[in-house]
Each structure stands twice: as structure tokens, then as C-alpha cells.
Scaffold this motif. Sequence first.
Motif, mmCIF file in Angstrom:
data_model
loop_
_atom_site.group_PDB
_atom_site.id
_atom_site.type_symbol
_atom_site.label_atom_id
_atom_site.label_comp_id
_atom_site.label_asym_id
_atom_site.label_seq_id
_atom_site.Cartn_x
_atom_site.Cartn_y
_atom_site.Cartn_z
ATOM 1 N N ALA A 120 0.853 -1.186 0.000
ATOM 2 C CA ALA A 120 0.000 0.000 0.000
ATOM 3 C C ALA A 120 0.890 1.237 0.000
ATOM 4 O O ALA A 120 1.994 1.234 0.554
ATOM 5 N N ILE A 121 0.388 2.317 -0.610
ATOM 6 C CA ILE A 121 1.168 3.545 -0.718
ATOM 7 C C ILE A 121 0.335 4.728 -0.242
ATOM 8 O O ILE A 121 -0.896 4.719 -0.321
ATOM 9 N N GLY A 122 1.034 5.753 0.258
ATOM 10 C CA GLY A 122 0.307 6.906 0.764
ATOM 11 C C GLY A 122 1.194 8.120 0.925
ATOM 12 O O GLY A 122 2.343 8.154 0.476
ATOM 13 N N VAL A 123 0.646 9.119 1.597
ATOM 14 C CA VAL A 123 1.341 10.366 1.907
ATOM 15 C C VAL A 123 1.213 10.593 3.409
ATOM 16 O O VAL A 123 0.128 10.402 3.977
ATOM 17 N N GLY A 124 2.304 10.990 4.060
ATOM 18 C CA GLY A 124 2.285 11.264 5.490
ATOM 19 C C GLY A 124 2.693 12.698 5.769
ATOM 20 O O GLY A 124 3.851 13.064 5.562
ATOM 21 N N VAL A 125 1.744 13.522 6.232
ATOM 22 C CA VAL A 125 1.983 14.956 6.422
ATOM 23 C C VAL A 125 1.183 15.484 7.612
ATOM 24 O O VAL A 125 0.392 14.769 8.216
ATOM 25 N N ASN A 126 1.362 16.785 7.879
ATOM 26 C CA ASN A 126 0.637 17.453 8.954
ATOM 27 C C ASN A 126 -0.541 18.285 8.458
ATOM 28 O O ASN A 126 -1.200 18.942 9.256
ATOM 29 N N GLU A 127 -0.802 18.292 7.148
ATOM 30 C CA GLU A 127 -1.835 19.168 6.581
ATOM 31 C C GLU A 127 -2.779 18.385 5.681
ATOM 32 O O GLU A 127 -2.344 17.758 4.704
ATOM 33 N N TRP A 128 -4.072 18.462 5.979
ATOM 34 C CA TRP A 128 -5.041 17.718 5.176
ATOM 35 C C TRP A 128 -5.143 18.266 3.762
ATOM 36 O O TRP A 128 -5.443 17.525 2.814
ATOM 37 N N GLU A 129 -4.883 19.565 3.597
ATOM 38 C CA GLU A 129 -5.009 20.156 2.263
ATOM 39 C C GLU A 129 -4.021 19.521 1.277
ATOM 40 O O GLU A 129 -4.344 19.333 0.095
ATOM 41 N N VAL A 130 -2.839 19.198 1.769
ATOM 42 C CA VAL A 130 -1.837 18.557 0.920
ATOM 43 C C VAL A 130 -2.267 17.133 0.576
ATOM 44 O O VAL A 130 -2.079 16.663 -0.552
ATOM 45 N N CYS A 131 -2.858 16.453 1.531
ATOM 46 C CA CYS A 131 -3.397 15.110 1.252
ATOM 47 C C CYS A 131 -4.462 15.176 0.165
ATOM 48 O O CYS A 131 -4.489 14.349 -0.751
ATOM 49 N N GLU A 132 -5.341 16.153 0.271
ATOM 50 C CA GLU A 132 -6.405 16.271 -0.724
ATOM 51 C C GLU A 132 -5.838 16.575 -2.105
ATOM 52 O O GLU A 132 -6.291 16.016 -3.109
ATOM 53 N N ALA A 133 -4.833 17.444 -2.156
ATOM 54 C CA ALA A 133 -4.192 17.751 -3.438
ATOM 55 C C ALA A 133 -3.536 16.509 -4.030
ATOM 56 O O ALA A 133 -3.614 16.267 -5.247
ATOM 57 N N ALA A 134 -2.904 15.700 -3.185
ATOM 58 C CA ALA A 134 -2.281 14.468 -3.669
ATOM 59 C C ALA A 134 -3.330 13.476 -4.152
ATOM 60 O O ALA A 134 -3.148 12.812 -5.181
ATOM 61 N N LEU A 135 -4.439 13.379 -3.427
ATOM 62 C CA LEU A 135 -5.510 12.464 -3.827
ATOM 63 C C LEU A 135 -6.124 12.885 -5.155
ATOM 64 O O LEU A 135 -6.539 12.037 -5.952
ATOM 65 N N ASP A 136 -6.157 14.178 -5.413
ATOM 66 C CA ASP A 136 -6.688 14.671 -6.684
ATOM 67 C C ASP A 136 -5.804 14.295 -7.869
ATOM 68 O O ASP A 136 -6.275 14.222 -9.002
#
Length: 340
Positions: free
Chosen positions: A180-196
Motif C-alpha cells: 500500500a502507498i500513501g502520503v504522510g503529512v501534517n496538513e489535510w489540504e496537501v493530502c487532498e491535493a495528492a488524492l486529486d
Amino acid sequence: MQLTDRRPIGRTDVEVTVMGFGGAPLGNLYAPIPDEDARGAVAAAWEAGIRYYDTAPLYGYGLSEHRFGEILRGQKRDGFVLSTKVGRVLRPWREPPAHDDKFVDAGPFEPIYDYTRDGARRSLEQSLHRLGMNRVDVLFIHDIDIFTHGANQQPDMFRQALSGAYLALREMKDEGTIAAIGVGVNEWEVCEAALDEGDFDCFLLAGRYTLLEQKPLESFLPKCVQRGASIILGGPYNSGILVTGAVKGATHNYEAAPQDILDRVAGIQTVCQAHGVPMPAAALQFPLAHPAVASVIPGGRTAAEVTQNATWLTTPVPAALWTDLKGEGLLHPDAPVPGS
């Protein structure tokens, strides 16, 4: 809910226990931990039934990975889920860095940002050597947020990660190197941008969907449910303030809490006390009510802290507590709550 309950990571075959173990403290975050305490903390987690462990090269500059590997190598590899991160490679230094750092008495290495395709593969190879293992299950791209890089540099780091490290992670998943792959950060906005922009299985989101903060409810978490992406919730205590309460010196988001945060936490604590519930128990259980959240991963510096976390996760919380928090404006009105 039992600590040993398992939930899937996205649409993969990986399943994690609803409580995991966050490995930053094992990297001597803020203060050194004796090796025997580190071993005791992981042993207590295993004894409690925790079967998901997260670490990163950053945590103690290899120390956290080294400690997890030393302790977990005695267990059957298929008996637990392990995640680490890419985005930094570690380079030995000859003299200690002059700058202050959050990790005390850490490994003698300097972290170098590298979000390239080759850098991601090199980072994982280094991690496997430190762990003494032939694989990890989940691999995150680490710290491509403004919190880490600042507003000016973050867009370039994000683009490098999506055009480089992300491709490496996809390749390694296709090869079967990772599951499984993902992103680990402190900001949800960056997660959303990556998911887009990418096809991610999960996000390790630190401190942004908690008893104190629920902003991701408005767009990001619904998108995760729609896309079948899971959330691993790091920092469920918001760097400690949801354990200590609104006391002088309380820490929020790795810094001294401002007055508005202290006031909000004081209100939450008053409601919890009225129902006879420890605030940390509510803090651990609240995020798990959202269908996107697969696991919460508090850290632990000692066996006693890990055992306390396990106790809080299973402490009974009456439905009226959540109703009162919403009634006081201390919880998002649309937030799913345990039992709903």
C-alpha cells in the motif's frame, strides 16, 4: 470496539489494528529514551494486541527504525503491519549539526530531502537495512507540506514528489515490494491535493482530524470515502494537549498552545469531566467513528504509556458526551461519533 479489531487500508489486502504504535518517540523525540524503555514500550504494545507499527527515517535519524527492527524481528513477519516513509535519505555526518533539533541523542546522520524516483528507492533500501527486514507493508511519501518546507518551497517539493517518488511507489506496489502507498503529512489540504492527482491507498494525517480539530470533514474525508482511501490518524492528542489539558506549557502542533486553543481544550475537558471520562479516552475513540479512519497511532515512550493508551481506547464513553460537545459548539455538528 476492541483494540485488536482490524480495518482494511483502502482497497488493499492490508489490515491494521484500530490502534497502532506511532514511532516518533522511539527516535528520542524531545528527550532520550533508554533502550530498555524503548524495548518495553514495543513489548507492551505487542502484549496489548497492537499489530500496526509506523516509523520513518526522520525519527531519530534512523534510531526509531533500528529500534523497531531489533524488537520486532523476533515476531513472525506476517503477524504485523509495518510502515515507513520516503522523502529523506540519511547521510553520515562527521561532526554533529550546529542547529537545534527535536531528536535528542539521535543517530549520527544528516537527513537530505530527496523526493526523486531514485531517492525513494534508495530511502526504502536504507530503511530495510536499519530494520533488518526484507519488506515493509505500507510506504508513505513524507512531509511534502507547508509545515515542513514553507509556503515558497512547498509547491516545488510537492511537484517533485508527485513526478518522482510517487512513480517509484507505484512501481514498487506493482512489483509486490510494498502492499500500500500513501502520503504522510501534517496538513489535510496537501493530502487532498495528492488524492486529486494520484491513486493513493491511504494518508497518514498527523493531528488534523481530532477531538480538537475537524476541518477535514468539509471536503477531504468525504473524498477519501468516495475514492476508497484510508486515514491513519497520527498525533491524536494534538501533540499532547489532549492529554495534559489546558495547563501552562501545554503543547499543540509541536509548539506552546495559543490562548484560543487552551480555551477550547478547557471546554472539552469540562464536558469530559462532567461525564467521568478521561479526555484522552475521548480523543482516541472519536476519530475512529469516521468511516475513512482505519487506525489511530499514538506514540509511547514507556510500557506504562502504551498500556495507558490501550486502556483509554476501551474506556466506556456515554453517547451523551458527544451530544454535549456538539451542543457546546466544541465538536463539528456533522462529525460521526462512536455508536452513531
